[in-house]
Design an enzyme around this catalytic site. Structure first.
Site, PDB file in Angstrom:
ATOM      1  N   ARG A  15       0.807  -1.230   0.000  1.00 14.34           N
ATOM      2  CA  ARG A  15       0.000   0.000   0.000  1.00 14.34           C
ATOM      3  C   ARG A  15       0.837   1.276   0.000  1.00 14.34           C
ATOM      4  O   ARG A  15       0.321   2.366  -0.197  1.00 14.34           O
ATOM      5  CB  ARG A  15      -0.957  -0.014   1.206  1.00 14.34           C
ATOM      6  CG  ARG A  15      -2.110  -0.986   1.026  1.00 14.34           C
ATOM      7  CD  ARG A  15      -2.890  -1.179   2.304  1.00 14.34           C
ATOM      8  NE  ARG A  15      -2.221  -2.084   3.232  1.00 14.34           N
ATOM      9  CZ  ARG A  15      -2.628  -2.324   4.479  1.00 14.34           C
ATOM     10  NH1 ARG A  15      -3.682  -1.689   4.958  1.00 14.34           N
ATOM     11  NH2 ARG A  15      -1.976  -3.163   5.249  1.00 14.34           N
ATOM     12  N   GLY A 101       8.324  -3.775  12.528  1.00 12.38           N
ATOM     13  CA  GLY A 101       9.147  -2.741  11.882  1.00 12.38           C
ATOM     14  C   GLY A 101       8.344  -1.578  11.346  1.00 12.38           C
ATOM     15  O   GLY A 101       8.906  -0.521  11.049  1.00 12.38           O
ATOM     16  N   LYS A 350      31.128  29.917   1.034  1.00 11.70           N
ATOM     17  CA  LYS A 350      31.489  28.495   0.963  1.00 11.70           C
ATOM     18  C   LYS A 350      32.915  28.299   1.416  1.00 11.70           C
ATOM     19  O   LYS A 350      33.797  29.056   1.009  1.00 11.70           O
ATOM     20  CB  LYS A 350      31.347  28.020  -0.481  1.00 11.70           C
ATOM     21  CG  LYS A 350      31.576  26.539  -0.654  1.00 11.70           C
ATOM     22  CD  LYS A 350      32.306  26.206  -1.944  1.00 11.70           C
ATOM     23  CE  LYS A 350      33.807  26.201  -1.756  1.00 11.70           C
ATOM     24  NZ  LYS A 350      34.577  25.765  -2.914  1.00 11.70           N
ATOM     25  N   TYR A 386      37.472  29.754  -9.025  1.00  8.16           N
ATOM     26  CA  TYR A 386      37.524  28.560  -9.879  1.00  8.16           C
ATOM     27  C   TYR A 386      37.951  28.976 -11.274  1.00  8.16           C
ATOM     28  O   TYR A 386      37.330  29.855 -11.885  1.00  8.16           O
ATOM     29  CB  TYR A 386      36.118  27.940  -9.902  1.00  8.16           C
ATOM     30  CG  TYR A 386      35.996  26.645 -10.655  1.00  8.16           C
ATOM     31  CD1 TYR A 386      36.866  25.585 -10.400  1.00  8.16           C
ATOM     32  CD2 TYR A 386      35.002  26.466 -11.607  1.00  8.16           C
ATOM     33  CE1 TYR A 386      36.738  24.388 -11.086  1.00  8.16           C
ATOM     34  CE2 TYR A 386      34.863  25.273 -12.291  1.00  8.16           C
ATOM     35  CZ  TYR A 386      35.740  24.227 -12.030  1.00  8.16           C
ATOM     36  OH  TYR A 386      35.610  23.041 -12.703  1.00  8.16           O
TER      37      TYR A 386
HETATM   38  C1  UD1 Z   1      -0.853  -7.052  11.916  1.00  9.88           C
HETATM   39  C2  UD1 Z   1      -1.626  -7.984  12.843  1.00  9.88           C
HETATM   40  C3  UD1 Z   1      -2.880  -7.279  13.310  1.00  9.88           C
HETATM   41  C4  UD1 Z   1      -2.524  -5.989  13.988  1.00  9.88           C
HETATM   42  C5  UD1 Z   1      -1.642  -5.115  13.115  1.00  9.88           C
HETATM   43  C6  UD1 Z   1      -1.090  -3.972  13.935  1.00  9.88           C
HETATM   44  C7  UD1 Z   1      -1.170 -10.255  12.124  1.00  9.88           C
HETATM   45  C8  UD1 Z   1      -1.696 -11.443  11.376  1.00  9.88           C
HETATM   46  N1  UD1 Z   1      -1.958  -9.182  12.138  1.00  9.88           N
HETATM   47  O1  UD1 Z   1      -1.643  -6.810  10.760  1.00  9.88           O
HETATM   48  O2  UD1 Z   1      -3.612  -8.112  14.201  1.00  9.88           O
HETATM   49  O3  UD1 Z   1      -3.689  -5.277  14.327  1.00  9.88           O
HETATM   50  O4  UD1 Z   1      -0.517  -5.857  12.609  1.00  9.88           O
HETATM   51  O5  UD1 Z   1      -0.299  -3.075  13.164  1.00  9.88           O
HETATM   52  O6  UD1 Z   1      -0.106 -10.327  12.686  1.00  9.88           O
HETATM   53  N2  UD1 Z   1       5.731  -9.068   8.180  1.00  9.88           N
HETATM   54  C9  UD1 Z   1       6.769  -9.937   7.936  1.00  9.88           C
HETATM   55  N3  UD1 Z   1       6.551 -11.058   7.196  1.00  9.88           N
HETATM   56  C10 UD1 Z   1       5.328 -11.363   6.692  1.00  9.88           C
HETATM   57  C11 UD1 Z   1       4.252 -10.470   6.943  1.00  9.88           C
HETATM   58  C12 UD1 Z   1       4.484  -9.326   7.693  1.00  9.88           C
HETATM   59  O7  UD1 Z   1       7.893  -9.690   8.377  1.00  9.88           O
HETATM   60  O8  UD1 Z   1       5.205 -12.403   6.036  1.00  9.88           O
HETATM   61  C13 UD1 Z   1       5.972  -7.848   8.978  1.00  9.88           C
HETATM   62  C14 UD1 Z   1       5.718  -6.582   8.211  1.00  9.88           C
HETATM   63  O9  UD1 Z   1       6.899  -6.118   7.591  1.00  9.88           O
HETATM   64  C15 UD1 Z   1       5.252  -5.626   9.304  1.00  9.88           C
HETATM   65  C16 UD1 Z   1       4.609  -6.531  10.330  1.00  9.88           C
HETATM   66  O10 UD1 Z   1       5.096  -7.826  10.072  1.00  9.88           O
HETATM   67  O11 UD1 Z   1       6.349  -4.958   9.914  1.00  9.88           O
HETATM   68  C17 UD1 Z   1       3.094  -6.492  10.229  1.00  9.88           C
HETATM   69  O12 UD1 Z   1       2.689  -6.953   8.962  1.00  9.88           O
HETATM   70  P1  UD1 Z   1       1.449  -6.320   8.204  1.00  9.88           P
HETATM   71  O13 UD1 Z   1       1.276  -7.048   6.934  1.00  9.88           O
HETATM   72  O14 UD1 Z   1       1.554  -4.858   8.146  1.00  9.88           O
HETATM   73  O15 UD1 Z   1       0.279  -6.770   9.191  1.00  9.88           O
HETATM   74  P2  UD1 Z   1      -1.125  -6.069   9.414  1.00  9.88           P
HETATM   75  O16 UD1 Z   1      -2.046  -6.485   8.331  1.00  9.88           O
HETATM   76  O17 UD1 Z   1      -0.936  -4.629   9.651  1.00  9.88           O
END
Ligand code: UD1
Ligand code: CA
Length: 455
Positions: A15, A101, A350, A386
């Site tokens: 997104r 992250g 500068k 220069y």
């Molecule tokens: C997630 C939570 C949701 C919560 C929300 C809060 C889950 C299933 N859902 O949803 O309940 O309300 O965060 O912000 O956990 N990531 C990975 N590997 C993956 C998928 C994601 O490292 O395969 C990391 C992403 O980089 C990110 C974090 O996990 O930093 C969250 O992933 P994201 O896809 O944003 O989860 P949400 O749909 O926001």
């Protein structure tokens, strides 16, 4: 108690509509991941693991200074799958804290309340009550108000979607328990992913109690999923910094129009900053510094009683006590101004040093120059530093007066108390205490007639 922190940073961030991996987008000066890393470091973790994946090696390559264990999640199959990649290294007895992250503004105080809740018989979950819970997983509680599970928005029924208590994603859990539950996650859900959030229901089934902590302020649990949220979090972050500065005594004319993208290393008393000022890198401000509207100041050391008038760009410069800069001045890298120097409008400096009480008030270029004390640089003065191939130095000694529109063809030296006549092109050194000028003699032709139009 051993503390191991796992930061999930492998997601694509579709997104964001960006070619940059999401966690490398910035808030202030630092990437989202650096904000989360700073939090992890502040918690004194024994081990910090970052799970990266989307964008391949770009994330670890962009942040080589992070002291972490990098673990790759080659395919992004969900937050639970991400934690599985780090599972082998987890100590059974450690408290494991999961951070995201893309949730960069979480505070140490909030997390510190969560950590003691992890144990063999309990799991700590950070939740928040949001007016608009859209996009978040919802926290389901039973009649006794005990948490029973988390349901992702995409899997939730219309009634469940009305719940306003959301999962922040942040949780603290015992290492042994976590590894056990990770092994039992399935992906039979709307997104076909292994959800980390499913460990909550698994914990409940094992008789482990879910202890929740509510975030102190809803702002701190906000995640970045698109650029609207990135901009929103930037303002939250800036508002926090502005509040800190105001409490420290800085007068910000409008905290909503102030940006610090770096560090205010030191700030004196009674500093006043007008609107639309951006401070970047490492900036030091002395006592009673006044900064007018619309300036960009990067990596600068600004002494007591300095006044910076509107619309200046200052980069890697030292400005001595009582100096006055601008409006519309540009100080480029390695500018060193001593006390009470005046640099006025449309003056560019500068890699030059300018000693006490010297002035260049209008329209000048001073580059690669050493200027003494009490020098007056007239309007339109240019150091021709220069030659098309190399840079050369201009030296102007104490008390010299450079007439307007002088071109100083470097290398060249102007002696102590020398005066240069306006409009001169100086190609040789000008001796001290003398008037030097180089310009065509002025002539007047009496009786000269203007041409008239032919009839
Ligand atoms: C997630 C939570 C949701 C919560 C929300 C809060 C889950 C299933 N859902 O949803 O309940 O309300 O965060 O912000 O956990 N990531 C990975 N590997 C993956 C998928 C994601 O490292 O395969 C990391 C992403 O980089 C990110 C974090 O996990 O930093 C969250 O992933 P994201 O896809 O944003 O989860 P949400 O749909 O926001
Ligand atoms: Ca998210």
């Amino acid at each position: 108690m051993r503390l191991e922190i796992i930061i999930l940073a492998a997601g694509q961030g579709t997104r964001m509509r960006s070619s940059l991996p999401k966690v490398l987008h910035r808030i202030g000066r630092e990437s989202l991941l650096e904000h989360v890393y700073a939090l992890a470091v502040s918690l004194d973790a024994d081990k910090i693991t970052v799970v990266y994946g989307h964008g391949g090696e770009r994330v670890p390559r962009a942040l080589p200074h992070l002291d972490v264990v990098w673990v790759e999640q080659a395919q992004q199959l969900g937050t639970g799958h991400a934690v599985m990649q780090a599972a082998d290294g987890i100590d059974d007895q450690a408290t494991v804290l999961i951070l995201y992250g893309d949730v960069p503004l979480l505070t140490k105080e909030t997390v510190a309340r969560l950590l003691p809740l992890a144990g063999p018989e309990s799991l700590g979950l950070l939740t928040a009550e949001l007016a608009d819970p859209q996009g978040y997983g919802r926290v389901l509680r039973n009649a006794e108000q005990r948490v029973v599970r988390i349901v992702e928005e995409k899997d939730a029924s219309p009634t469940e979607r009305m719940i306003r208590e959301v999962n922040t994603g942040i949780l603290a859990v015992q290492g042994r328990r976590l590894k056990h539950w990770l092994g039992r996650l399935a992906n039979d859900n709307a997104q076909g992913e292994y959800y980390l959030t499913d460990i909550v229901a698994l914990a409940v089934a094992d008789g482990v109690s879910i202890q929740t902590v509510r975030a102190g302020c809803a702002d701190e649990i906000l995640g970045v999923n698109d650029r609207r949220q990135l901009a929103q979090l930037e303002r939250v972050f800036q508002a926090r910094q502005a509040a800190r500065l105001m409490l420290a005594g800085v007068h910000l004319r409008d905290p909503a129009r102030f940006d610090l993208r770096g560090e205010l290393v030191a700030v004196g008393s009674d500093v006043e900053i007008d609107v639309n000022v951006i401070l970047e890198g490492r900036v030091t401000l002395g006592d009673r510094v006044r900064i007018g509207p619309n300036s960009l100041i990067r990596d600068a050391e600004i002494g007591d009683d300095v006044e910076i008038l509107a619309n200046c760009v200052i980069e890697n410069a030292v400005i001595g006590r009582g100096s006055r800069i601008g409006p519309f001045a540009r100080l480029r890298p390695e500018t060193r101004l001593a006390e009470e120097v005046h640099i006025g409008n449309f003056v560019e400096v500068k890699q030059s040093s300018i000693a006490r009480r010297s002035k260049a008030n209008h329209l000048a270029y001073i580059g690669d120059a050493i200027i003494g004390a009490d020098v007056n640089v007239g309007a339109g003065t240019i150091t021709c530093n220069y030659d098309g191939a190399n840079k050369h130095q201009t030296v102007i000694e104490d008390g010299a007066f450079i007439g307007s529109n002088t071109a100083l063809v470097a290398p060249v030296r102007v002696g102590v108390n020398a005066t240069i006549g306006a409009g001169s092109v100086l190609t040789q050194d000008a001796p001290e205490n003398a008037l030097t000028l180089s310009r065509a003699q002025q002539v007047t032709r009496p009786g000269w007639q203007r041409p008239s139009k032919r009839s």
